[in-house]
Design a protein around this motif. Structure first.
Motif, PDB file in Angstrom:
ATOM      1  N   MET A 250       0.841  -1.167   0.000  1.00 42.53           N
ATOM      2  CA  MET A 250       0.000   0.000   0.000  1.00 42.53           C
ATOM      3  C   MET A 250       0.898   1.246   0.000  1.00 42.53           C
ATOM      4  N   GLN A 251       0.550   2.189  -0.800  1.00 40.40           N
ATOM      5  CA  GLN A 251       1.330   3.417  -0.925  1.00 40.40           C
ATOM      6  C   GLN A 251       0.738   4.475   0.008  1.00 40.40           C
ATOM      7  N   SER A 252       1.634   5.179   0.728  1.00 40.34           N
ATOM      8  CA  SER A 252       1.124   6.215   1.630  1.00 40.34           C
ATOM      9  C   SER A 252       0.947   7.522   0.856  1.00 40.34           C
ATOM     10  N   VAL A 253      -0.066   8.246   1.230  1.00 41.44           N
ATOM     11  CA  VAL A 253      -0.386   9.514   0.584  1.00 41.44           C
ATOM     12  C   VAL A 253      -0.267  10.612   1.624  1.00 41.44           C
ATOM     13  N   LYS A 254       0.484  11.646   1.300  1.00 41.04           N
ATOM     14  CA  LYS A 254       0.600  12.784   2.209  1.00 41.04           C
ATOM     15  C   LYS A 254      -0.414  13.835   1.804  1.00 41.04           C
ATOM     16  N   VAL A 255      -1.183  14.254   2.765  1.00 41.17           N
ATOM     17  CA  VAL A 255      -2.200  15.260   2.528  1.00 41.17           C
ATOM     18  C   VAL A 255      -1.854  16.485   3.361  1.00 41.17           C
ATOM     19  N   LYS A 256      -1.787  17.625   2.710  1.00 44.16           N
ATOM     20  CA  LYS A 256      -1.537  18.861   3.451  1.00 44.16           C
ATOM     21  C   LYS A 256      -2.886  19.418   3.903  1.00 44.16           C
ATOM     22  N   VAL A 257      -3.033  19.525   5.187  1.00 43.76           N
ATOM     23  CA  VAL A 257      -4.268  20.032   5.764  1.00 43.76           C
ATOM     24  C   VAL A 257      -4.088  21.519   6.055  1.00 43.76           C
ATOM     25  N   LYS A 258      -5.014  22.326   5.563  1.00 46.22           N
ATOM     26  CA  LYS A 258      -4.964  23.760   5.831  1.00 46.22           C
ATOM     27  C   LYS A 258      -5.576  24.036   7.200  1.00 46.22           C
ATOM     28  N   THR A 259      -4.888  24.857   7.936  1.00 44.69           N
ATOM     29  CA  THR A 259      -5.375  25.236   9.261  1.00 44.69           C
ATOM     30  C   THR A 259      -6.213  26.506   9.158  1.00 44.69           C
ATOM     31  N   HIS A 260      -6.860  26.851  10.248  1.00 49.74           N
ATOM     32  CA  HIS A 260      -7.607  28.099  10.313  1.00 49.74           C
ATOM     33  C   HIS A 260      -6.675  29.266  10.030  1.00 49.74           C
ATOM     34  N   GLU A 261      -5.459  29.188  10.571  1.00 54.37           N
ATOM     35  CA  GLU A 261      -4.487  30.264  10.359  1.00 54.37           C
ATOM     36  C   GLU A 261      -4.114  30.387   8.882  1.00 54.37           C
ATOM     37  N   ASP A 262      -3.990  29.258   8.178  1.00 55.55           N
ATOM     38  CA  ASP A 262      -3.705  29.291   6.735  1.00 55.55           C
ATOM     39  C   ASP A 262      -4.807  30.047   5.986  1.00 55.55           C
ATOM     40  N   PHE A 263      -6.055  29.743   6.311  1.00 57.52           N
ATOM     41  CA  PHE A 263      -7.176  30.421   5.664  1.00 57.52           C
ATOM     42  C   PHE A 263      -7.202  31.906   6.020  1.00 57.52           C
ATOM     43  N   LEU A 264      -6.909  32.226   7.281  1.00 61.62           N
ATOM     44  CA  LEU A 264      -6.879  33.617   7.713  1.00 61.62           C
ATOM     45  C   LEU A 264      -5.823  34.391   6.931  1.00 61.62           C
ATOM     46  N   ILE A 265      -4.616  33.860   6.861  1.00 64.99           N
ATOM     47  CA  ILE A 265      -3.533  34.545   6.154  1.00 64.99           C
ATOM     48  C   ILE A 265      -3.876  34.697   4.675  1.00 64.99           C
ATOM     49  N   GLU A 266      -4.488  33.699   4.091  1.00 63.72           N
ATOM     50  CA  GLU A 266      -4.897  33.797   2.685  1.00 63.72           C
ATOM     51  C   GLU A 266      -5.897  34.947   2.497  1.00 63.72           C
ATOM     52  N   SER A 267      -6.854  35.080   3.416  1.00 66.62           N
ATOM     53  CA  SER A 267      -7.841  36.161   3.292  1.00 66.62           C
ATOM     54  C   SER A 267      -7.203  37.530   3.529  1.00 66.62           C
ATOM     55  N   LEU A 268      -6.141  37.573   4.334  1.00 70.37           N
ATOM     56  CA  LEU A 268      -5.483  38.843   4.641  1.00 70.37           C
ATOM     57  C   LEU A 268      -4.586  39.327   3.507  1.00 70.37           C
ATOM     58  N   LYS A 269      -4.444  38.557   2.452  1.00 65.98           N
ATOM     59  CA  LYS A 269      -3.699  39.018   1.282  1.00 65.98           C
ATOM     60  C   LYS A 269      -4.436  40.162   0.585  1.00 65.98           C
ATOM     61  N   ASP A 270      -5.708  40.319   0.902  1.00 65.37           N
ATOM     62  CA  ASP A 270      -6.493  41.474   0.443  1.00 65.37           C
ATOM     63  C   ASP A 270      -6.223  42.609   1.434  1.00 65.37           C
ATOM     64  N   PRO A 271      -5.596  43.705   0.994  1.00 62.60           N
ATOM     65  CA  PRO A 271      -5.270  44.795   1.916  1.00 62.60           C
ATOM     66  C   PRO A 271      -6.473  45.338   2.692  1.00 62.60           C
ATOM     67  N   GLU A 272      -7.644  45.347   2.071  1.00 58.46           N
ATOM     68  CA  GLU A 272      -8.854  45.803   2.774  1.00 58.46           C
ATOM     69  C   GLU A 272      -9.154  44.899   3.964  1.00 58.46           C
ATOM     70  N   GLU A 273      -8.991  43.594   3.777  1.00 55.08           N
ATOM     71  CA  GLU A 273      -9.209  42.636   4.868  1.00 55.08           C
ATOM     72  C   GLU A 273      -8.188  42.839   5.976  1.00 55.08           C
ATOM     73  N   SER A 274      -6.936  43.066   5.594  1.00 50.05           N
ATOM     74  CA  SER A 274      -5.882  43.292   6.590  1.00 50.05           C
ATOM     75  C   SER A 274      -6.169  44.550   7.396  1.00 50.05           C
ATOM     76  N   ALA A 275      -6.565  45.618   6.716  1.00 50.49           N
ATOM     77  CA  ALA A 275      -6.872  46.875   7.409  1.00 50.49           C
ATOM     78  C   ALA A 275      -8.024  46.681   8.389  1.00 50.49           C
ATOM     79  N   ALA A 276      -9.053  45.980   7.972  1.00 51.77           N
ATOM     80  CA  ALA A 276     -10.210  45.739   8.849  1.00 51.77           C
ATOM     81  C   ALA A 276      -9.808  44.878  10.049  1.00 51.77           C
TER      82      ALA A 276
END
Length: 96
Positions: free
Chosen positions: A1-27
Motif C-alpha cells: 500500500m502506498q502512503s499519501v501525504k495530505v496537506k491540511v490547511k489550518t484556520h491560520e492558513d485560511f486567515l492569512i490567505e484572506s489577509l492578502k487582500d489589503p482591505e481585509e488586513s486593514a479591517a
C-alpha cells in the motif's frame, strides 16, 4: 500500500490567505485596535498574520521585535485615550 501525504490547511492558513487582500488586513488590524480589554499578545499576533500575508521576512522580524517589547500596550493606551475623546484609531489601505 502506498502512503499519501495530505496537506491540511489550518484556520491560520485560511486567515492569512484572506489577509492578502489589503482591505481585509486593514479591517483586521482596526478590529484588534478596538478591543475593549485587549490581551497584550493580541496585537503582535494580528500584525504577524498581516506580515505573513502582505510582507516579507523583514516585516516578520519587525513584528517579532515589536512583540517582545511593551509597544503593543502603548498602542492600546493610545487607542483608549483617543476613544475617551470620542475618536478612533483605524487602519486604512494607502491609495496607490
Amino acid at each position: 500500500m502506498q502512503s499519501v501525504k495530505v496537506k491540511v490547511k489550518t484556520h491560520e492558513d485560511f486567515l492569512i490567505e484572506s489577509l492578502k487582500d489589503p482591505e481585509e488586513s486593514a479591517a483586521y488590524v482596526s478590529a484588534v485596535l478596538e478591543e475593549e480589554k485587549p490581551e497584550p499578545e493580541l496585537l503582535p499576533l494580528c500584525l504577524g498574520h498581516v506580515a505573513a500575508a502582505l510582507g516579507g521576512e523583514g516585516d516578520r522580524q519587525w513584528v517579532k521585535d515589536f512583540g517582545t517589547s511593551d509597544k503593543s500596550q502603548v498602542v492600546y493606551e493610545l487607542a483608549a485615550w483617543l476613544d475617551s475623546l470620542g475618536l478612533k484609531l483605524t487602519v486604512t489601505v494607502k491609495p496607490s
